[in-house]
Design an enzyme around this catalytic site. Structure first.
Site, PDB file in Angstrom:
ATOM      1  N   PRO A  20      10.314   5.578  54.200  1.00 25.04           N
ATOM      2  CA  PRO A  20       8.989   4.940  54.207  1.00 25.04           C
ATOM      3  C   PRO A  20       7.854   5.963  54.147  1.00 25.04           C
ATOM      4  O   PRO A  20       6.729   5.637  53.810  1.00 25.04           O
ATOM      5  CB  PRO A  20       8.972   4.152  55.523  1.00 25.04           C
ATOM      6  N   GLU A  33      16.584   6.277  62.619  1.00 28.93           N
ATOM      7  CA  GLU A  33      15.183   6.738  62.500  1.00 28.93           C
ATOM      8  C   GLU A  33      15.016   7.751  61.372  1.00 28.93           C
ATOM      9  O   GLU A  33      13.930   8.275  61.168  1.00 28.93           O
ATOM     10  CB  GLU A  33      14.741   7.371  63.832  1.00 28.93           C
ATOM     11  N   ARG A  46      18.195   0.877  33.768  1.00 32.21           N
ATOM     12  CA  ARG A  46      17.806   0.022  32.642  1.00 32.21           C
ATOM     13  C   ARG A  46      16.962   0.800  31.624  1.00 32.21           C
ATOM     14  O   ARG A  46      16.753   0.330  30.496  1.00 32.21           O
ATOM     15  CB  ARG A  46      17.048  -1.203  33.114  1.00 32.21           C
ATOM     16  N   ASP A  52       7.668  -4.029  29.395  1.00 29.06           N
ATOM     17  CA  ASP A  52       7.762  -4.252  30.848  1.00 29.06           C
ATOM     18  C   ASP A  52       6.388  -4.197  31.513  1.00 29.06           C
ATOM     19  O   ASP A  52       5.514  -3.445  31.080  1.00 29.06           O
ATOM     20  CB  ASP A  52       8.588  -3.122  31.494  1.00 29.06           C
TER      21      ASP A  52
HETATM   22  N1  LIG Z   1      10.752   1.331  53.650  1.00 26.11           N
HETATM   23  C1  LIG Z   1      11.935   2.090  53.774  1.00 26.11           C
HETATM   24  C2  LIG Z   1      12.632   2.078  55.021  1.00 26.11           C
HETATM   25  O1  LIG Z   1      12.125   1.322  56.052  1.00 26.11           O
HETATM   26  C3  LIG Z   1      13.806   2.804  55.184  1.00 26.11           C
HETATM   27  C4  LIG Z   1      14.292   3.564  54.139  1.00 26.11           C
HETATM   28  C5  LIG Z   1      13.630   3.593  52.901  1.00 26.11           C
HETATM   29  C6  LIG Z   1      12.456   2.854  52.728  1.00 26.11           C
HETATM   30  N2  LIG Z   1      11.754   2.897  51.437  1.00 26.11           N
HETATM   31  O2  LIG Z   1      12.289   3.572  50.500  1.00 26.11           O
HETATM   32  O3  LIG Z   1      10.686   2.293  51.276  1.00 26.11           O
END
Ligand SMILES: Nc1c(O)cccc1[N+](=O)[O-]
Length: 249
Positions: free
Chosen positions: A91, A118, A160, A175
């Site tokens: 994230p 985590e 793709r 696309d």
């Molecule tokens: N959002 C998220 C996550 O919460 C855990 C691993 C990877 C991601 N992501 O790639 O967005």
């Protein structure tokens, strides 16, 4: 393209055996190899995580199993003639966009390290930045249980784009988000037979056979939808393009 995925849930990637990607694998366009991270642990419980230094909730993935697994995968670099690009879905990564998908589609070898808990001890990325191109990417601002779902999304978006995977090459160029005419534009509504369904008619323009008018209508629908639903993308459009939206019907 070779794709290696290291995970504690390799079974999560069964979807990569079906549909377009399954066909691409059977035709040798894609070589996807799955690895169980726990195979690089050395205790009876096959431990891959531990408590975070500094305290706090959850567990952190230990660096040793990841490093042994990555080293084992890249040991075959001699036969590949190159090292892989290490992709870590997180994230806290840079946004994964169609532009990044096109970038990855030019890579001969991708190695994915989806974390659970985590995340992975930060020293793993630090260690491999010295040897590999390392990319921490995010597929969106929401919380997942792990990176495996993100790898599925990324592999599908990239696969793709590979020559020979999609039957109709034009569909890639048309696309949403594809560089060029559709960049920063959402696709408009699509229709198929029957011409009337439960009293809903297909827009007559689409039945007219006037290809130039149909193209204009489709672009106008894409512009309208983008302005309504994604003002962030609309803000990137040439103002002249937006002005044309109002004139063309
Ligand atoms: N959002 C998220 C996550 O919460 C855990 C691993 C990877 C991601 N992501 O790639 O967005």
């Amino acid at each position: 393209m070779r794709v290696d995925i290291i995970s504690i849930f390799p079974e999560y990637f069964t979807p990569l055996e079906v549909s377009l990607i399954g066909k691409a694998r059977s035709r040798g366009i894609l070589d996807i190899r799955l690895h169980q991270l726990r195979d690089w642990t050395h205790d009876v419980h096959r431990t891959v995580d531990d408590t975070p230094y500094g305290g706090g909730p959850g567990m952190v993935m230990k660096p040793e199993p990841w490093a042994e697994a990555i080293d084992a995968v890249i040991a075959s670099a001699e036969t590949e003639g190159a090292l892989p690009r290490l992709v870590v879905p997180t994230p806290s990564g840079r946004p994964f966009t169609q532009k990044v998908a096109l970038e990855y589609a030019r890579e001969p070898w991708l190695l994915f390290a989806p974390a659970r808990y985590e995340g992975i001890d930060a020293r793993v990325v630090e260690e491999y930045r010295e040897r590999l191109r390392v990319d921490e990417v995010s597929i969106g601002d929401y919380v997942l249980a792990g990176g495996e779902a993100a790898v599925l999304v990324i592999v599908e978006a990239v696969a793709r784009l590979l020559p020979g995977v999609l039957g109709n090459v034009c569909s890639v160029a048309d696309d949403s988000f594809a560089p060029g005419a559709m960049e920063n534009l959402l696709e408009g509504p699509v229709y198929t037979k029957p011409p009337v369904w439960r009293g809903h008619e297909v827009p007559p323009i689409l039945l007219s056979g006037h290809h130039a008018a149909i193209a204009r209508w489709r672009r106008d629908q894409a512009l309208r939808r983008t302005v309504e639903r994604r003002p962030d993308l609309a803000a990137r459009l040439d103002p002249a393009t937006l002005d044309r939206r109002d004139r063309e019907v």
